[in-house]
Design a protein around this motif. Structure first.
Motif, PDB file in Angstrom:
ATOM      1  N   LEU A  52       2.030   3.591   4.623  1.00 46.89           N
ATOM      2  CA  LEU A  52       2.004   5.011   4.295  1.00 46.89           C
ATOM      3  C   LEU A  52       0.595   5.557   4.159  1.00 46.89           C
ATOM      4  CD1 LEU A  52       4.846   5.056   1.594  1.00 46.89           C
ATOM      5  CD2 LEU A  52       5.031   5.248   4.085  1.00 46.89           C
ATOM      6  N   ALA A  53      -0.415   4.729   4.369  1.00 45.57           N
ATOM      7  CA  ALA A  53      -1.805   5.131   4.149  1.00 45.57           C
ATOM      8  C   ALA A  53      -2.248   6.200   5.145  1.00 45.57           C
ATOM      9  CB  ALA A  53      -2.716   3.914   4.254  1.00 45.57           C
ATOM     10  N   VAL A  54      -3.107   7.108   4.669  1.00 42.45           N
ATOM     11  CA  VAL A  54      -3.681   8.163   5.506  1.00 42.45           C
ATOM     12  C   VAL A  54      -5.155   8.291   5.168  1.00 42.45           C
ATOM     13  CG1 VAL A  54      -3.612  10.608   6.142  1.00 42.45           C
ATOM     14  CG2 VAL A  54      -1.484   9.406   5.594  1.00 42.45           C
ATOM     15  N   ARG A  55      -5.979   8.295   6.183  1.00 46.24           N
ATOM     16  CA  ARG A  55      -7.430   8.399   5.995  1.00 46.24           C
ATOM     17  C   ARG A  55      -7.814   9.641   5.186  1.00 46.24           C
ATOM     18  NH1 ARG A  55      -8.517   8.832  12.337  1.00 46.24           N
ATOM     19  NH2 ARG A  55      -6.760   7.393  12.181  1.00 46.24           N
ATOM     20  N   GLY A  56      -8.901   9.506   4.424  1.00 44.59           N
ATOM     21  CA  GLY A  56      -9.428  10.638   3.679  1.00 44.59           C
ATOM     22  C   GLY A  56      -8.732  10.935   2.374  1.00 44.59           C
ATOM     23  N   ARG A  57      -7.648  10.256   2.067  1.00 48.01           N
ATOM     24  CA  ARG A  57      -6.881  10.592   0.870  1.00 48.01           C
ATOM     25  C   ARG A  57      -7.605  10.127  -0.397  1.00 48.01           C
ATOM     26  NH1 ARG A  57      -4.704  13.485   4.231  1.00 48.01           N
ATOM     27  NH2 ARG A  57      -2.421  13.701   4.420  1.00 48.01           N
ATOM     28  N   LEU A  58      -7.644  11.012  -1.385  1.00 45.73           N
ATOM     29  CA  LEU A  58      -8.105  10.662  -2.715  1.00 45.73           C
ATOM     30  C   LEU A  58      -6.975   9.933  -3.450  1.00 45.73           C
ATOM     31  CD1 LEU A  58      -9.787  14.059  -3.617  1.00 45.73           C
ATOM     32  CD2 LEU A  58     -10.941  11.984  -2.820  1.00 45.73           C
ATOM     33  N   THR A  59      -7.319   9.276  -4.542  1.00 49.97           N
ATOM     34  CA  THR A  59      -6.306   8.490  -5.255  1.00 49.97           C
ATOM     35  C   THR A  59      -5.172   9.362  -5.765  1.00 49.97           C
ATOM     36  OG1 THR A  59      -8.069   6.972  -5.910  1.00 49.97           O
ATOM     37  CG2 THR A  59      -5.973   6.764  -7.057  1.00 49.97           C
ATOM     38  N   GLY A  60      -5.506  10.554  -6.242  1.00 52.12           N
ATOM     39  CA  GLY A  60      -4.466  11.470  -6.702  1.00 52.12           C
ATOM     40  C   GLY A  60      -3.521  11.866  -5.587  1.00 52.12           C
ATOM     41  N   GLN A  61      -4.048  12.001  -4.373  1.00 54.01           N
ATOM     42  CA  GLN A  61      -3.192  12.327  -3.228  1.00 54.01           C
ATOM     43  C   GLN A  61      -2.314  11.147  -2.831  1.00 54.01           C
ATOM     44  OE1 GLN A  61      -6.608  13.534  -0.800  1.00 54.01           O
ATOM     45  NE2 GLN A  61      -5.706  15.582  -0.626  1.00 54.01           N
ATOM     46  N   VAL A  62      -2.862   9.950  -2.896  1.00 53.44           N
ATOM     47  CA  VAL A  62      -2.044   8.760  -2.628  1.00 53.44           C
ATOM     48  C   VAL A  62      -0.882   8.717  -3.614  1.00 53.44           C
ATOM     49  CG1 VAL A  62      -2.023   6.238  -2.589  1.00 53.44           C
ATOM     50  CG2 VAL A  62      -3.984   7.479  -1.651  1.00 53.44           C
ATOM     51  N   HIS A  63      -1.184   8.963  -4.876  1.00 52.02           N
ATOM     52  CA  HIS A  63      -0.154   8.978  -5.925  1.00 52.02           C
ATOM     53  C   HIS A  63       0.893  10.043  -5.632  1.00 52.02           C
ATOM     54  CE1 HIS A  63       0.717   9.554 -10.535  1.00 52.02           C
ATOM     55  NE2 HIS A  63       1.762   9.085  -9.868  1.00 52.02           N
ATOM     56  N   ALA A  64       0.446  11.263  -5.323  1.00 51.82           N
ATOM     57  CA  ALA A  64       1.367  12.384  -5.145  1.00 51.82           C
ATOM     58  C   ALA A  64       2.191  12.282  -3.867  1.00 51.82           C
ATOM     59  CB  ALA A  64       0.575  13.702  -5.154  1.00 51.82           C
ATOM     60  N   GLU A  65       1.595  11.739  -2.808  1.00 56.38           N
ATOM     61  CA  GLU A  65       2.243  11.775  -1.493  1.00 56.38           C
ATOM     62  C   GLU A  65       2.941  10.480  -1.104  1.00 56.38           C
ATOM     63  OE1 GLU A  65      -0.905  12.759   1.199  1.00 56.38           O
ATOM     64  OE2 GLU A  65      -1.413  14.620   0.140  1.00 56.38           O
ATOM     65  N   GLN A  66       2.465   9.347  -1.609  1.00 58.10           N
ATOM     66  CA  GLN A  66       2.953   8.062  -1.096  1.00 58.10           C
ATOM     67  C   GLN A  66       3.834   7.279  -2.057  1.00 58.10           C
ATOM     68  OE1 GLN A  66      -0.404   5.811   0.555  1.00 58.10           O
ATOM     69  NE2 GLN A  66      -1.353   7.698   1.285  1.00 58.10           N
ATOM     70  N   LEU A  67       3.710   7.522  -3.355  1.00 55.94           N
ATOM     71  CA  LEU A  67       4.477   6.722  -4.310  1.00 55.94           C
ATOM     72  C   LEU A  67       5.984   6.935  -4.161  1.00 55.94           C
ATOM     73  CD1 LEU A  67       4.714   4.798  -6.708  1.00 55.94           C
ATOM     74  CD2 LEU A  67       4.406   6.776  -8.221  1.00 55.94           C
ATOM     75  N   ALA A  68       6.416   8.181  -4.136  1.00 58.57           N
ATOM     76  CA  ALA A  68       7.858   8.445  -4.069  1.00 58.57           C
ATOM     77  C   ALA A  68       8.496   7.853  -2.807  1.00 58.57           C
ATOM     78  CB  ALA A  68       8.123   9.952  -4.173  1.00 58.57           C
ATOM     79  N   PRO A  69       7.904   8.055  -1.615  1.00 58.79           N
ATOM     80  CA  PRO A  69       8.484   7.411  -0.433  1.00 58.79           C
ATOM     81  C   PRO A  69       8.506   5.892  -0.543  1.00 58.79           C
ATOM     82  CG  PRO A  69       6.973   9.141   0.233  1.00 58.79           C
ATOM     83  CD  PRO A  69       6.805   8.968  -1.245  1.00 58.79           C
ATOM     84  N   ALA A  70       7.465   5.322  -1.161  1.00 56.76           N
ATOM     85  CA  ALA A  70       7.435   3.867  -1.323  1.00 56.76           C
ATOM     86  C   ALA A  70       8.570   3.407  -2.227  1.00 56.76           C
ATOM     87  CB  ALA A  70       6.090   3.430  -1.893  1.00 56.76           C
ATOM     88  N   LEU A  71       8.769   4.083  -3.340  1.00 55.93           N
ATOM     89  CA  LEU A  71       9.846   3.701  -4.252  1.00 55.93           C
ATOM     90  C   LEU A  71      11.215   3.799  -3.581  1.00 55.93           C
ATOM     91  CD1 LEU A  71       8.566   5.459  -7.496  1.00 55.93           C
ATOM     92  CD2 LEU A  71       8.734   2.989  -7.146  1.00 55.93           C
ATOM     93  N   ALA A  72      11.375   4.805  -2.735  1.00 54.45           N
ATOM     94  CA  ALA A  72      12.661   5.000  -2.055  1.00 54.45           C
ATOM     95  C   ALA A  72      12.996   3.842  -1.121  1.00 54.45           C
ATOM     96  CB  ALA A  72      12.639   6.314  -1.280  1.00 54.45           C
ATOM     97  N   MET A  73      11.970   3.129  -0.650  1.00 56.11           N
ATOM     98  CA  MET A  73      12.196   1.983   0.234  1.00 56.11           C
ATOM     99  C   MET A  73      12.549   0.715  -0.528  1.00 56.11           C
ATOM    100  SD  MET A  73       9.103   2.550   2.975  1.00 56.11           S
ATOM    101  CE  MET A  73       8.735   4.175   3.613  1.00 56.11           C
ATOM    102  N   ARG A  74      12.420   0.759  -1.856  1.00 58.92           N
ATOM    103  CA  ARG A  74      12.716  -0.376  -2.722  1.00 58.92           C
ATOM    104  C   ARG A  74      12.039  -1.655  -2.220  1.00 58.92           C
ATOM    105  NH1 ARG A  74      15.604   1.185  -6.720  1.00 58.92           N
ATOM    106  NH2 ARG A  74      15.657  -0.947  -7.510  1.00 58.92           N
ATOM    107  N   PRO A  75      10.711  -1.632  -2.109  1.00 54.38           N
ATOM    108  CA  PRO A  75       9.993  -2.801  -1.595  1.00 54.38           C
ATOM    109  C   PRO A  75       9.966  -3.936  -2.606  1.00 54.38           C
ATOM    110  CG  PRO A  75       8.450  -1.164  -2.394  1.00 54.38           C
ATOM    111  CD  PRO A  75       9.809  -0.530  -2.474  1.00 54.38           C
ATOM    112  N   ASP A  76       9.826  -5.149  -2.110  1.00 60.85           N
ATOM    113  CA  ASP A  76       9.583  -6.270  -3.015  1.00 60.85           C
ATOM    114  C   ASP A  76       8.111  -6.653  -3.045  1.00 60.85           C
ATOM    115  OD1 ASP A  76       9.530  -7.552  -0.519  1.00 60.85           O
ATOM    116  OD2 ASP A  76      11.554  -8.346  -0.780  1.00 60.85           O
TER     117      ASP A  76
END
Length: 275
Positions: A52-76
């Motif tokens: 889900l990584a995207v160049r240029g993203r600040l940590t707050g943007q990673v948190h806001a944009e990538q965490l929810a989709p990651a959780l939805a995938m239920r990764p191990d």
């Protein structure tokens, strides 16, 4: 939390995790997270992987944009690597950056995922112009260790090893790892996760570089870097633009991974060459 075999791996982060410096946007980017997924797949044939990584993203943007989709995938298994873009901004708050990282650590581990992150190298040893932000790297690394400790997050400790600032591990822009550097990062994560076949060979130095650069050539290289990479980066900052504007994750869904055998020359100092 699971220790493997892993079946669902999700990578969160910015340009390093996206894979800049290892391939290109035409032929495709590989990067350390892809390399790690390929190694895992060698022992977990059913592995599916999303990046889900995207160049240029600040940590707050990673948190806001990538965490929810990651959780939805239920990764191990999840890797979370972010913070360098924040370090390079005029306004930097280590507590704020660490807060975003810890929030991601907490949410992912609470769902049962094994989470791994890393510490960052001294940027001043990669480019002297980064010397003024050296204390920021140190502060963020300490925050990462503390937050990781509170949530049982695995830390790939890259910062203590001199080899991680060897110029051969970095691309010409000095901001992104080279293919060799990405291979070493993947190996560092594999070692930290105690994956089958992993070891600490990624910490070993490369052979001495036989090419002796004159002072004049070194100055010329610095000037070329200033004009080719630093200048455009500063222009984007002034215009409040990012290299990731309009971009999306390269691998937004969990997809199967084919294992790839990594050549030993990417890791072993005694078999490395510049040819």
């Amino acid at each position: 939390m699971p220790n493997g075999p892993y079946l669902r791996y999700v990578a969160l982060g910015d340009s390093q995790t996206e894979g800049l410096g290892d391939g290109d946007d035409i032929q495709g980017l590989r990067g350390w997270a892809d390399r790690l997924a390929e190694q895992i797949a060698g022992h977990s044939p059913g592995l599916r992987y999303a990046n889900l990584a995207v160049r240029g993203r600040l940590t707050g943007q990673v948190h806001a944009e990538q965490l929810a989709p990651a959780l939805a995938m239920r990764p191990d298994l999840v890797t979370v690597v972010a913070g360098v873009n924040d370090i390079l901004r005029p306004r930097f708050d280590a507590d704020e950056v660490a807060g975003h990282l810890e929030a991601m650590f907490a949410a992912l581990t609470a769902q049962g995922a094994r989470v791994a992150t890393l510490t960052f190298p001294d940027l001043a040893r990669i480019t002297p112009l980064a010397r003024p932000v050296g204390h920021r790297v140190t502060a963020l690394n300490e925050h990462i260790r503390e937050a990781a400790g509170r949530h049982g997050v695995i830390v790939a400790e890259t910062s203590p090893h001199p080899v991680v600032t060897d110029s051969r591990l970095w691309s010409t822009d000095r901001l992104h790892a080279s293919p060799l550097g990405h291979a070493r990062i993947a190996a560092a994560f594999a070692d930290a996760l105690a994956l089958p076949g992993s070891d600490d060979s990624w910490t070993r130095p490369l052979p001495d570089d036989p090419a002796v650069r004159s002072r004049l050539r070194a100055v010329g290289a610095e000037l070329r870097w200033l004009g080719t990479f630093l200048g455009p980066w500063l222009v984007r900052r002034v215009r409040r633009r990012s290299s990731g504007d309009g971009r999306h994750a390269k691998r937004p869904a969990l997809l199967p991974v084919a294992p790839v055998a990594e050549g030993p020359s990417l890791l072993r100092a005694d078999s490395y060459s510049d040819d």
